[in-house]
Design a protein around this motif. Structure first.
Motif, short mmCIF file in Angstrom:
data_model
loop_
_atom_site.label_atom_id
_atom_site.label_comp_id
_atom_site.label_asym_id
_atom_site.label_seq_id
_atom_site.Cartn_x
_atom_site.Cartn_y
_atom_site.Cartn_z
N CYS A 6 -1.90 3.90 -1.07
CA CYS A 6 -0.47 2.88 -1.88
C CYS A 6 0.29 2.85 -1.32
O CYS A 6 1.02 4.48 -0.99
CB CYS A 6 -0.25 2.43 -3.21
N LEU A 7 1.33 2.24 -0.81
CA LEU A 7 2.93 2.48 -0.39
C LEU A 7 4.01 2.18 -0.90
O LEU A 7 4.10 1.11 -1.10
CB LEU A 7 3.12 2.62 1.15
N HIS A 8 5.18 2.79 -1.76
CA HIS A 8 6.23 1.83 -2.52
C HIS A 8 7.12 1.85 -0.38
O HIS A 8 6.84 2.51 0.04
CB HIS A 8 6.78 2.18 -3.33
N GLU A 9 8.37 1.50 -0.96
CA GLU A 9 9.06 1.00 0.47
C GLU A 9 9.94 1.53 0.27
O GLU A 9 11.01 1.84 1.24
CB GLU A 9 9.20 -0.73 0.31
N ASP A 10 10.39 3.04 -0.06
CA ASP A 10 11.66 3.64 -0.47
C ASP A 10 11.41 4.49 0.48
O ASP A 10 10.63 5.29 0.89
CB ASP A 10 12.50 4.11 -2.22
N ALA A 11 12.11 5.59 1.01
CA ALA A 11 12.35 6.05 1.55
C ALA A 11 13.34 7.69 1.14
O ALA A 11 14.19 8.28 1.96
CB ALA A 11 12.23 6.85 3.05
N GLY A 12 13.87 7.94 0.25
CA GLY A 12 14.86 9.40 -0.25
C GLY A 12 16.57 8.40 0.57
O GLY A 12 16.62 7.82 -0.10
N PRO A 13 16.86 9.55 1.42
CA PRO A 13 18.04 9.05 1.38
C PRO A 13 18.49 7.90 1.84
O PRO A 13 20.04 6.52 1.99
CB PRO A 13 18.80 10.02 2.67
N ALA B 76 -5.99 2.76 6.31
CA ALA B 76 -5.16 1.39 5.65
C ALA B 76 -3.97 1.51 4.48
O ALA B 76 -3.78 2.53 4.08
CB ALA B 76 -6.51 0.36 4.94
N VAL B 77 -3.73 0.63 4.72
CA VAL B 77 -2.16 0.52 3.31
C VAL B 77 -2.46 -0.46 2.92
O VAL B 77 -2.80 -1.32 3.06
CB VAL B 77 -1.40 0.66 4.29
N ARG B 78 -2.54 -0.57 1.82
CA ARG B 78 -1.91 -0.99 0.13
C ARG B 78 -0.14 -1.20 0.17
O ARG B 78 0.37 -0.27 -0.51
CB ARG B 78 -3.14 -1.06 -0.74
N MET B 79 0.35 -2.42 0.26
CA MET B 79 1.95 -2.83 0.00
C MET B 79 2.06 -2.53 -1.59
O MET B 79 1.67 -3.53 -1.89
CB MET B 79 1.75 -3.89 0.50
N ALA B 80 2.04 -1.68 -2.42
CA ALA B 80 2.44 -1.55 -3.66
C ALA B 80 3.94 -2.08 -4.01
O ALA B 80 4.86 -1.43 -3.23
CB ALA B 80 2.17 -0.67 -3.92
N HIS B 81 4.22 -3.02 -4.79
CA HIS B 81 3.10 -4.55 -5.92
C HIS B 81 4.04 -5.05 -4.83
O HIS B 81 4.32 -6.17 -6.09
CB HIS B 81 3.15 -3.94 -6.57
N ASN B 82 4.22 -5.49 -4.41
CA ASN B 82 5.24 -6.12 -3.30
C ASN B 82 4.85 -6.46 -2.45
O ASN B 82 5.22 -5.35 -1.57
CB ASN B 82 6.61 -6.63 -4.39
N PRO B 83 5.75 -7.97 -1.46
CA PRO B 83 5.89 -7.77 0.07
C PRO B 83 6.75 -7.11 0.45
O PRO B 83 7.83 -6.41 -0.41
CB PRO B 83 6.31 -8.95 -0.01
N HIS B 84 6.72 -6.14 1.58
CA HIS B 84 7.26 -5.46 1.97
C HIS B 84 8.62 -5.41 3.77
O HIS B 84 8.33 -6.79 3.81
CB HIS B 84 6.92 -3.81 2.70
#
Length: 793
Positions: A291-298, A322-330
């Motif tokens: 699962c992945l959220h969409e932020d990346a540090g700085p 595989a990736v699950r887009m958590a929890h919203n469209p990216h």
């Protein structure tokens, strides 16, 4: 169709009531590049919400000036936003176009009429963004125009926005049958006959398959056209061979100019089976997902594609497919990367529906919670937002299922039922007892069945080719209330122990681990049951928000740090998920205490004077452990999924070798670490095959606004070249470019991301720079020689 990014933008943090006006003076505003996240530029503050990473929000304005040029006489002009977080309101030349509450949905406006009224050559766009409700989410979402913006120019006869649906009806090694359904729009005053010419070009071999159709489009109206064709010897898309094709469509009307559209597609079939699990092109696969959220540090949530590429390649190396887009469209670039690299995707629409979940703002599970967020907009906007996700993403071959929600059925948060006296979720151990027992004043959980049925119908009307799924938090109850009845693939969050009994209860339902812990037992549930399609670990990468308390401002659940470096658990997972040789050593003090790997910290420390337990993460052959040349017997830890031994620490190196067919195929070594003697810095470069795939897919890794992006991986070394034992503050100076940020992966380090210095964590740092030709980066750590990196393109 021509699309143009709008550059430059100007930004003001704060409200300016008159900034919507065309003539407003914005010359004093700061120039920024969009995508842009203003929250991550600010300082961390414990006065902000722990759930959203202790970073501020507020109100901000953006304005862009674009020359009219060819836009003035264009038959159709469209302004497209791929995502604005959040509550966007948009004006063009002072005309209010509308708004969008969701921070994740793509949306657009027709500018054609507005441009005809333009008094000069200056098209002025104004965008007001309102992220004042800081406790609106359980994780960090950023603030601002966090995704790309484009102006599209079209002819009078054109494809409707998101007007192409490409479907593989069948596929094997000999032949594939594909269908293209398109909606054409005619803005002209007369009906037209249109020849629709398709070219399907393999991006691997260059082979071209052409086919065509014809359609009559009424004046001021629209018409659908469908083309079905057989493709011999198709090059199929899969996780192991992600062959892509470029679908080019040329519209040739009997009057007026022609128009050309291109889209990257993949020829593949996917299926979920209640007994056999998941397959692609008829070949069985086990989903080894994260699962992945969409932020990346700085970068906050305005993440350059090249940063995602570095992260995804590291997850692929670990064995993820595989990736699950958590929890919203990216952001759209992330889906394009998954297409290019061969990563299956579960796309997810919502984390809450009409009633809000608890939002922790002063530490995880610290009462009282707040209840801001999307729930207030769900009744009015859910259908449009769900449809927007599918419209924007259905062309991606990587997407295998649409998820209509995450943990909507979380017990007592807020829905309840008298069927259970006590309802306990996956992280409720610290909650007061009153929060876990049935309360008839809470919303009745049966309401969720009605909403789930409605959402599933919306998905199937938009895309009947992919299954509807959901990530269930409390399937013990949800399977009794009808909540799961209209779901095609049932996702289980942390409920692996229910698989066997539930497979017997409803044998026609495919099952999936939609969110799982990192333990070996959780993985074995998948290994031992063919009917479970796979698992998605929480999470692939650490993320901002969902923090347990100041100064920790993020979640450390990932296999990679925020800096993109592999954790020890990455190596352990790789030993389970791949057949590649894996050798990785860690230690922890021997003796009493919890045996679980997850309960006691491990490290790469190797010092004298104590007895240690050695953990060997090994795969791809026979593990052999030696200390000073002496063989050390190993025992298998069936709970942890690794080999282990207890030894007295000595100065001689500890060596783990993996032997296959009599040859050493992998090796790891631990020895006493010395003080830092130098700072190594290596510019990360995408492997040639990955960069080529991305380019073929039309993904500009170095395109605006991240042109010239350089990622530098830094490591402290001792005099022998090994990892140093100490940490140092590192300062960064860039000439001929711009420092975009520094990340060490330390979730308790609240140094502002705008700072030009940061302390190492486990001797490592990642430095991100936008470099012009001849750019030089100077890295200075106290007591060490200066490190110079020449990194201009």
């Amino acid at each position: 169709m021509r699309a143009n990014p709008i550059i430059p933008w100007r930004f003001h943090l704060g409200d300016e009531p008159d900034a919507w006006k065309k003539g407003f003076d914005d010359t004093a505003w700061r120039a920024v590049r969009v995508p842009h996240d203003w929250s991550v530029e600010q300082e961390f503050s414990r006065d902000c919400s722990s759930g959203t990473g202790y970073l501020p929000g507020g109100v901000g304005w953006y304005r862009a000036h674009a020359p009219m040029g060819e836009l003035a006489d264009a038959p159709h002009v469209r302004l497209v936003f791929h995502g604005v977080y959040k509550n966007a309101q948009v004006w063009a030349n002072g005309y209010h176009l509308g708004g969008r509450p969701s921070g994740y949905a793509a949306f657009s406006f027709d500018l054609t009429e507005i441009l005809s009224y333009a008094p000069d050559d200056d098209l002025v766009l104004s965008v007001r963004v309102d992220h004042s409700d800081l406790s609106d989410s359980r994780w960090y979402n950023g603030a601002g125009i966090t995704r790309g913006v484009e102006i599209e120019v079209h002819e009078a006869v054109r494809l409707r926005e998101h007007g192409t649906a490409f479907t593989t009806l069948s596929a094997d090694a000999d032949e594939a049958v594909v269908r293209v359904v398109q909606t054409l729009v005619n803005d002209g005053p007369e009906p037209v006959s249109v020849q629709v010419r398709h070219e399907l070009r393999s991006l691997t071999s260059g082979r071209v398959h052409a086919f065509d159709a014809a359609v009559e489009v009424p004046a001021g109206g629209a018409a659908d056209v469908e083309s079905e064709t057989r493709v011999p010897d198709p090059e199929l898309w899969s996780d192991t061979d992600p062959h892509l094709h470029r679908l080019s469509t040329t519209l040739v009307p009997d009057r007026g100019p022609s128009a050309r559209y291109t889209q990257t597609v993949g020829i593949r079939t996917v299926a979920f089976d209640s007994d056999a699990g998941f397959s692609v092109n008829g070949e069985p696969r086990t989903l080894t997902g994260v699962c992945l959220h969409e932020d990346a540090g700085p970068f906050g949530t305005a993440v350059p594609p090249a940063v995602w590429l570095r992260r995804l390649l590291r997850l692929k190396e670990m064995g993820a497919n595989a990736v699950r887009m958590a929890h919203n469209p990216h952001a759209p670039e992330l889906y394009a990367l998954c297409d290019a690299l061969g990563l299956f995707v579960i796309d997810e629409a919502f984390d809450e529906w009409e009633n809000p979940k608890n939002k922790w703002w002063q530490g995880h599970n610290v009462y009282p919670p707040r209840h801001e967020g999307y729930a207030k907009d769900f009744p009015e906007w859910h259908e449009r937002d769900l449809a927007a996700m599918i419209d924007a993403h259905r062309g991606h071959p990587s997407i295998i299922a649409w998820s209509i929600g995450n943990e909507i059925d979380y017990p007592n948060d807020p829905y309840a039922s008298p069927l259970f006296d006590e309802m306990t979720g996956n992280n409720d151990a610290s909650k007061p007892a009153a929060e876990r027992v049935y309360d008839p004043s809470r919303p009745d959980i049966r309401r969720l069945t009605t909403i789930a049925r409605r959402l599933a119908a919306i998905v199937r009307a938009k895309d009947p080719t992919r299954p509807v799924t959901i990530a269930a938090a409390f399937p013990e109850l949800s399977s009794l209330t009808g909540f799961l009845d209209d779901i095609d693939v049932v996702g289980y969050n942390y409920k692996e122990h229910l698989y066997e009994a539930d497979h017997a209860r409803f044998p026609d339902k495919p099952l999936l681990g939609s969110e799982n812990g990192h333990g070996y037992a959780e993985w074995q549930h998948v290994v031992r049951a063919d009917y479970v399609a796979g698992q998605f670990l929480w999470t692939g990468i650490d993320y901002l928000g969902e923090a347990h308390g100041w100064p920790v401002h993020g979640s450390g659940a990932g296999l990679l740090t925020l800096a993109g470096f592999a954790k020890h658990t990455w190596h352990l997972r790789r030993s389970w998920w791949t057949d590649e040789p894996v050798a990785h050593l860690v230690t922890r003090p021997a003796g009493e205490g919890p045996r679980s790997f997850w309960s006691r910290p491990v490290s790469r420390a190797w010092e004298g004077g104590e007895r240690v337990e050695v953990l060997c993460f090994a795969g791809g052959g026979e593990p052999r452990l030696t200390c000073g040349g002496d063989a050390i017997p190993l025992a298998w830890d069936d709970e942890g999924g690794f080999w282990t031994a207890e030894i007295d620490v000595r100065s001689a190196p500890l060596v783990l070798e993996i032997v296959r067919d009599g040859a050493v195929v992998a090796r790891d070594e631990l020895r006493a670490r010395g003080a830092a003697a130098r700072l190594d810095a290596v510019v990360w470069e995408a492997p040639e095959h990955a960069a080529r795939r991305c380019a073929d897919a039309g993904l500009a890794l170095d395109g605006a606004p991240f042109d010239g992006l350089v990622q530098i991986e830094c490591a402290l070394r001792d005099a022998d070249g090994g990892s140093a034992r100490d940490e140092r503050m590192v300062s960064v100076e860039v000439s001929g470019g711009e420092l975009l940020g520094i990340e060490n992966g330390d979730l308790a380090d609240v140094t502002p991301y705008a700072s030009s210095q940061r302390r190492t964590l486990e001797g490592r740092l990642a430095v991100f720079v936008r470099a012009d030709a001849g750019a030089v980066v100077r890295l200075r750590a106290e007591g060490l020689p200066e490190t110079i990196v020449e990194c201009g393109p």
